[in-house]
Design a protein around this motif. Sequence first.
Motif, PDB file in Angstrom:
ATOM      1  N   ARG A 131       0.831  -1.214   0.000  1.00 45.97           N
ATOM      2  CA  ARG A 131       0.000   0.000   0.000  1.00 45.97           C
ATOM      3  C   ARG A 131       0.863   1.261   0.000  1.00 45.97           C
ATOM      4  N   ARG A 132       1.940   1.258   0.799  1.00 44.03           N
ATOM      5  CA  ARG A 132       2.830   2.405   0.879  1.00 44.03           C
ATOM      6  C   ARG A 132       3.506   2.671  -0.469  1.00 44.03           C
ATOM      7  N   ILE A 133       4.042   1.619  -1.083  1.00 48.66           N
ATOM      8  CA  ILE A 133       4.723   1.751  -2.371  1.00 48.66           C
ATOM      9  C   ILE A 133       3.730   2.196  -3.447  1.00 48.66           C
ATOM     10  N   TYR A 134       2.545   1.597  -3.429  1.00 54.85           N
ATOM     11  CA  TYR A 134       1.508   1.926  -4.408  1.00 54.85           C
ATOM     12  C   TYR A 134       1.159   3.418  -4.339  1.00 54.85           C
ATOM     13  N   LYS A 135       0.934   3.892  -3.127  1.00 51.71           N
ATOM     14  CA  LYS A 135       0.573   5.307  -2.930  1.00 51.71           C
ATOM     15  C   LYS A 135       1.703   6.228  -3.416  1.00 51.71           C
ATOM     16  N   GLN A 136       2.929   5.841  -3.125  1.00 51.86           N
ATOM     17  CA  GLN A 136       4.092   6.636  -3.529  1.00 51.86           C
ATOM     18  C   GLN A 136       4.232   6.683  -5.054  1.00 51.86           C
ATOM     19  N   ARG A 137       4.018   5.552  -5.720  1.00 53.31           N
ATOM     20  CA  ARG A 137       4.282   5.453  -7.160  1.00 53.31           C
ATOM     21  C   ARG A 137       3.098   5.792  -8.047  1.00 53.31           C
ATOM     22  N   LEU A 138       1.890   5.775  -7.499  1.00 56.01           N
ATOM     23  CA  LEU A 138       0.694   5.981  -8.326  1.00 56.01           C
ATOM     24  C   LEU A 138       0.754   7.241  -9.198  1.00 56.01           C
ATOM     25  N   PRO A 139       1.170   8.404  -8.676  1.00 56.89           N
ATOM     26  CA  PRO A 139       1.245   9.586  -9.545  1.00 56.89           C
ATOM     27  C   PRO A 139       2.200   9.383 -10.730  1.00 56.89           C
ATOM     28  N   LEU A 140       3.254   8.606 -10.530  1.00 50.67           N
ATOM     29  CA  LEU A 140       4.199   8.332 -11.617  1.00 50.67           C
ATOM     30  C   LEU A 140       3.598   7.368 -12.632  1.00 50.67           C
ATOM     31  N   TYR A 141       2.943   6.318 -12.140  1.00 42.99           N
ATOM     32  CA  TYR A 141       2.281   5.365 -13.043  1.00 42.99           C
ATOM     33  C   TYR A 141       1.190   6.058 -13.860  1.00 42.99           C
TER      34      TYR A 141
END
Length: 167
Positions: A131-141
């Motif tokens: 969840r932490r990684i997803y939240k961090q990377r979502l704007p980039l994805y």
Amino acid sequence: MKKNIVLVGMMGSGKSVIAKALAERLQLPCYSTDELIEQKTKKSIKALVASKGWEYFRSKEEQIVAQLAKKKGVIIDTGGGVILNPDNVRLLKKHGIIFFIKVGPAVIFERIKDDKKRPLINVPNPLAEIRRIYKQRLPLYNQADVIVNASVSIESAVAAIARKVVS
């Protein structure tokens, strides 16, 4: 087709399975950045990160992306963190269409919870880490050219990408 098909997304989103199915369906060569790193270093990603660290892994990833981005009409299955480097994204976009294979954290967790080869989830609470990684990377994805929901089925994601690149 001249442009590359580039798949980005979280670990466990189905990028590798989708890439192989697309390669078969569209009769195109397929490359995995992670597999090429493992071949080049003769180590698994897990062993490489454990012995040399993430920075070393990311530098190898950047080299592989630079090589693959020059190709034309191929499918590129990237590692989950490839989007953390703006140079990778720039190169991949230059000669390709970037597809974000979108799958939520809970689905990712279910798919990879028993996979001991993934260094990012070898932690006490893997779901919280996902969840932490997803939240961090979502704007980039979300900067991808096309967002494909792969939560439902791999087949529907393959069909959606194939429609997009053939039309």
